[in-house]
Design a protein around this motif. Structure first.
Motif, short mmCIF file in Angstrom:
data_model
loop_
_atom_site.label_atom_id
_atom_site.label_comp_id
_atom_site.label_asym_id
_atom_site.label_seq_id
_atom_site.Cartn_x
_atom_site.Cartn_y
_atom_site.Cartn_z
N ASN A 54 25.91 19.70 -19.50
CA ASN A 54 26.68 20.85 -19.04
C ASN A 54 28.17 20.71 -19.35
O ASN A 54 28.91 21.71 -19.33
N LEU A 55 28.61 19.48 -19.65
CA LEU A 55 30.00 19.29 -20.05
C LEU A 55 30.30 20.00 -21.36
O LEU A 55 31.45 20.35 -21.64
N THR A 56 29.27 20.24 -22.19
CA THR A 56 29.49 21.00 -23.41
C THR A 56 29.87 22.45 -23.08
O THR A 56 30.52 23.12 -23.89
N LEU A 57 29.47 22.92 -21.91
CA LEU A 57 29.87 24.24 -21.44
C LEU A 57 31.20 24.19 -20.71
O LEU A 57 32.11 24.98 -20.97
N ILE A 58 31.31 23.24 -19.78
CA ILE A 58 32.51 23.16 -18.95
C ILE A 58 33.75 22.86 -19.78
O ILE A 58 34.79 23.52 -19.64
N MET A 59 33.67 21.86 -20.69
CA MET A 59 34.81 21.52 -21.52
C MET A 59 35.15 22.65 -22.48
O MET A 59 36.31 22.86 -22.83
N PHE A 60 34.13 23.38 -22.92
CA PHE A 60 34.37 24.54 -23.77
C PHE A 60 35.28 25.53 -23.05
O PHE A 60 36.26 26.02 -23.62
N PHE A 61 34.98 25.81 -21.80
CA PHE A 61 35.77 26.79 -21.08
C PHE A 61 37.16 26.28 -20.73
O PHE A 61 38.14 27.03 -20.75
N ILE A 62 37.26 25.00 -20.41
CA ILE A 62 38.58 24.44 -20.10
C ILE A 62 39.49 24.52 -21.32
O ILE A 62 40.64 24.96 -21.24
N PHE A 63 38.99 24.09 -22.48
CA PHE A 63 39.81 24.10 -23.69
C PHE A 63 40.02 25.51 -24.23
O PHE A 63 41.02 25.77 -24.90
N PHE A 64 39.08 26.39 -23.95
CA PHE A 64 39.31 27.79 -24.29
C PHE A 64 40.50 28.32 -23.49
O PHE A 64 41.35 29.05 -24.02
N GLY A 65 40.56 27.95 -22.21
CA GLY A 65 41.70 28.35 -21.39
C GLY A 65 43.01 27.84 -21.93
O GLY A 65 44.01 28.56 -22.02
N PHE A 66 43.04 26.53 -22.33
CA PHE A 66 44.24 25.97 -22.94
C PHE A 66 44.58 26.71 -24.24
O PHE A 66 45.74 26.98 -24.54
N GLY A 67 43.54 27.00 -25.03
CA GLY A 67 43.75 27.66 -26.31
C GLY A 67 44.39 29.03 -26.17
O GLY A 67 45.33 29.37 -26.90
N THR A 68 43.89 29.82 -25.22
CA THR A 68 44.46 31.15 -25.04
C THR A 68 45.92 31.08 -24.59
O THR A 68 46.74 31.89 -25.02
N LEU A 69 46.23 30.10 -23.75
CA LEU A 69 47.62 29.93 -23.31
C LEU A 69 48.53 29.54 -24.47
O LEU A 69 49.71 29.90 -24.51
N PHE A 70 47.99 28.81 -25.42
CA PHE A 70 48.77 28.36 -26.57
C PHE A 70 48.94 29.45 -27.62
O PHE A 70 50.04 29.74 -28.09
N TRP A 71 47.82 30.11 -27.98
CA TRP A 71 47.85 31.06 -29.09
C TRP A 71 48.49 32.39 -28.74
O TRP A 71 49.17 33.01 -29.58
N GLY A 72 48.28 32.88 -27.53
CA GLY A 72 48.80 34.19 -27.16
C GLY A 72 50.31 34.32 -27.32
O GLY A 72 50.79 35.23 -28.01
N PRO A 73 51.10 33.44 -26.68
CA PRO A 73 52.56 33.52 -26.87
C PRO A 73 52.97 33.35 -28.33
O PRO A 73 53.92 34.00 -28.79
N ALA A 115 36.34 25.63 -28.92
CA ALA A 115 36.89 26.51 -27.88
C ALA A 115 38.38 26.76 -28.09
O ALA A 115 38.87 27.88 -27.91
N PHE A 116 39.10 25.71 -28.47
CA PHE A 116 40.54 25.84 -28.69
C PHE A 116 40.82 26.86 -29.79
O PHE A 116 41.69 27.72 -29.65
N GLY A 117 40.07 26.79 -30.87
CA GLY A 117 40.23 27.77 -31.94
C GLY A 117 39.81 29.15 -31.53
O GLY A 117 40.47 30.15 -31.83
N GLY A 118 38.69 29.24 -30.80
CA GLY A 118 38.20 30.54 -30.34
C GLY A 118 39.16 31.23 -29.40
O GLY A 118 39.15 32.46 -29.29
N GLY A 119 40.00 30.44 -28.72
CA GLY A 119 40.99 31.03 -27.81
C GLY A 119 41.94 31.97 -28.51
O GLY A 119 42.42 32.94 -27.92
N ALA A 120 42.22 31.71 -29.80
CA ALA A 120 43.11 32.59 -30.56
C ALA A 120 42.48 33.97 -30.72
O ALA A 120 43.16 35.00 -30.57
N ALA A 121 41.19 33.99 -31.04
CA ALA A 121 40.50 35.27 -31.23
C ALA A 121 40.52 36.10 -29.95
O ALA A 121 40.80 37.30 -29.98
N SER A 122 40.25 35.47 -28.83
CA SER A 122 40.16 36.19 -27.56
C SER A 122 41.53 36.72 -27.12
O SER A 122 41.65 37.88 -26.71
N SER A 123 42.57 35.88 -27.19
CA SER A 123 43.89 36.30 -26.72
C SER A 123 44.46 37.39 -27.62
O SER A 123 45.09 38.34 -27.14
#
Length: 403
Positions: A54-73, A115-123
Motif C-alpha cells: 500500500n506504500l506504492t499508493l500512499i507514497m504516490f499521493f504524498i509525492f504527488f502533493g509535493f509535485g503540485t506544490l512545486f510545479w504550480g507556482p 507522482a512527482f511528474g504527474g503533479g505538473a499535469a494536475s496543477s
C-alpha cells in the motif's frame, strides 16, 4: 462569458482544450486505479505485506502533493506549456522504470517519481481552466472535466483486469507510460495561456504559496473540501482487498463493482449542473454533506453483509462527493485574484495529502475496513458540513454561493 479571445487555441480549439484539460486532470486517478486489481498479485510476487504494498499508493499521493506544490507556482513564472511537458516526460520515464522494478522498494521509489511528474499535469490542468474560462462557463467546464475525469476510474480497473489476463503487473505500468506519451503529444499542441508571467525569482515564486494560504477565505474552503478526500481515498485503497479478499470475488468481478462506484463519480457533476439551474450552490452543497453522513450510517450498518449492499450504500457518498467538486473548485478559484498556479497547486496537493491520510487509516485497519469507511464518512461529513454551514453564512461567500 466565453473564452477570452487572447487565449483561444489555434490547434486544439475549444473542444480539444477541454479534452486536454480532462486528460491532464485524469492522470492521478488513472495512474492509481488501473493497477488496483494487481495489488493482491503484487503482494504475492514481492512476498510483501499489504501495508508495504500500500506504500506504492500512499507514497504516490504524498509525492504527488509535493509535485503540485512545486510545479504550480513555476507555471506562473515559466508558463503552463513548458511545465506540463517537463512533468509528463518525468511521468513517462518513471512509468517505464516502475515496470522494470526488481524489488518492492524500487517500485515505491519509482512510483514517487511518477507522482512527482504527474503533479505538473494536475496543477496545470486546473490553472488552464481559470486562465481560459470565466463566470458560469468556468463552472460548466469544471463540471464537464470532472465528469470526463471519472470515466478513467470507471474504465481503469476493467482495463487493468484485462491486462492482467494477457500480461503481468509490469504490463500495467507500460500501459501508463504509453498514456504519458499520448498526453505529451496532445500538450505539444497547446498554446500558452498566460498573458503575463511572473518575473519573480524561483524561490519567490514558490513562496507565493504562503501568500495564497494567508488568504483565509481561500484556505478555509480548501481545508473543508480537501478533508472530504479522506473517506474517498480510503475506499479506493481498500477496495481490491474488500471485494477480492473479504467478499472473495475475482479481479474481473471486482473491477465491475469498482466501475459501478466510479459511475457515481461520473454522474455527480452532471447532476450538479442540472440542479444548479434551480437551486443555489449553498443548498446543493448542504444536501451533499447530509447524504454523505447518511451513506456512512448505511455502510456501517449493512455494508458488510454483501458486495451489492456495500456498493449501493457507498455510491450515495460517491455521488455526493463528486457533485460537490465543481462548486467547491469554483468557489476556491474565486477567492484569489492572480497566483493561479499556486492556487491550483494547493487545491491538488491538499486533496492528495488528505487522501493519503485516508489511505493510511484504512491500511492500519485491515480487519475492519468497511466499518472504517462508514465511520469516516459520518465523522468528516458532520465536521466539514458544520464548518461549511458557518462559512457559507459569511458575507464574502453569500454572493458567490447565490449566483
Amino acid at each position: 462569458m466565453e473564452i477570452n479571445d487572447l487565449k483561444k487555441q489555434k490547434y486544439l480549439g475549444d473542444k480539444g482544450m477541454i479534452v486536454l484539460i480532462a486528460v491532464l486532470s485524469a492522470f492521478i486517478p488513472l495512474s492509481m486505479d488501473v493497477y488496483l486489481p494487481a495489488l493482491p498479485t503484487m503482494t504475492e510476487y514481492f512476498r510483501a505485506s499489504q501495508s508495504i504494498i500500500n506504500l506504492t499508493l500512499i507514497m504516490f499521493f504524498i509525492f504527488f502533493g509535493f509535485g503540485t506544490l512545486f510545479w504550480g507556482p513555476l507555471s506562473d513564472k515559466h508558463g503552463r506549456k513548458p511545465i506540463v511537458l517537463i512533468g509528463l516526460s518525468i511521468y513517462t520515464v518513471a512509468s517505464f522504470l516502475c515496470s522494470l522494478s526488481s524489488s518492492v522498494y524500487l517500485l515505491i521509489a519509482f512510483r514517487a517519481l511518477q507522482a512527482f511528474g504527474g503533479g505538473a499535469a494536475s496543477s496545470v490542468a486546473t490553472a488552464l481552466v481559470k486562465d481560459v474560462y470565466s463566470g458560469r462557463k468556468r463552472e460548466s467546464v469544471l463540471a464537464v472535466v470532472q465528469s470526463m475525469v471519472v470515466i478513467s476510474p470507471a474504465v481503469a480497473p476493467v482495463v487493468g483486469s484485462f491486462l492482467l489476463n494477457v500480461t503481468s503487473w509490469r504490463g500495467v505500468f507500460v500501459a501508463q507510460a504509453l498514456i504519458g506519451i499520448s498526453a505529451l503529444a496532445g500538450s505539444l499542441a497547446l498554446q500558452e495561456t498566460i498573458v503575463e508571467k511572473s518575473s519573480a525569482s524561483v524561490m519567490r515564486t514558490i513562496g507565493r504559496l504562503g501568500v495564497v494560504l494567508k488568504n483565509m477565505r481561500f484556505t478555509s474552503l480548501l481545508l473543508i473540501f480537501s478533508t472530504m478526500s479522506i473517506p474517498a481515498l480510503a475506499f479506493i485503497t481498500a477496495s481490491s482487498y474488500i471485494y477480492q479478499e473479504n467478499f472473495h470475488l475475482s479481479s474481473q468481478v471486482y473491477s465491475y463493482y469498482f466501475a459501478f462506484n466510479a459511475l457515481g463519480m461520473l454522474f455527480g457533476p452532471l447532476i450538479y449542473i442540472r440542479l444548479s439551474n434551480y437551486y443555489k450552490r449553498t443548498t446543493i452543497i448542504n444536501t451533499c454533506f447530509a447524504l454523505t453522513i447518511i451513506s456512512g450510517l448505511l455502510i456501517s450498518l449493512v455494508g458488510s453483509y454483501s458486495p451489492p449492499l456495500f456498493a449501493v450504500t457507498l455510491v450515495l457518498s460517491t455521488v455526493s462527493g463528486s457533485a460537490m467538486r465543481p462548486p467547491s473548485a469554483f468557489l476556491m478559484l474565486e477567492q484569489q485574484q492572480g497566483d493561479t498556479g499556486s492556487v491550483s497547486s494547493l487545491m491538488g496537493s491538499f486533496a492528495t495529502v488528505m487522501g493519503s491520510v485516508g489511505m493510511g487509516i484504512v491500511s492500519l485497519s485491515s480487519n475492519n475496513q468497511i466499518a472504517v469507511i462508514g465511520v469516516l464518512n459520518i465523522i468528516l461529513g458532520l465536521i466539514c458540513g458544520a464548518v461549511w454551514l458557518y462559512l457559507s453564512s459569511r458575507p464574502y461567500l453569500k454572493q458567490a454561493t447565490a449566483d
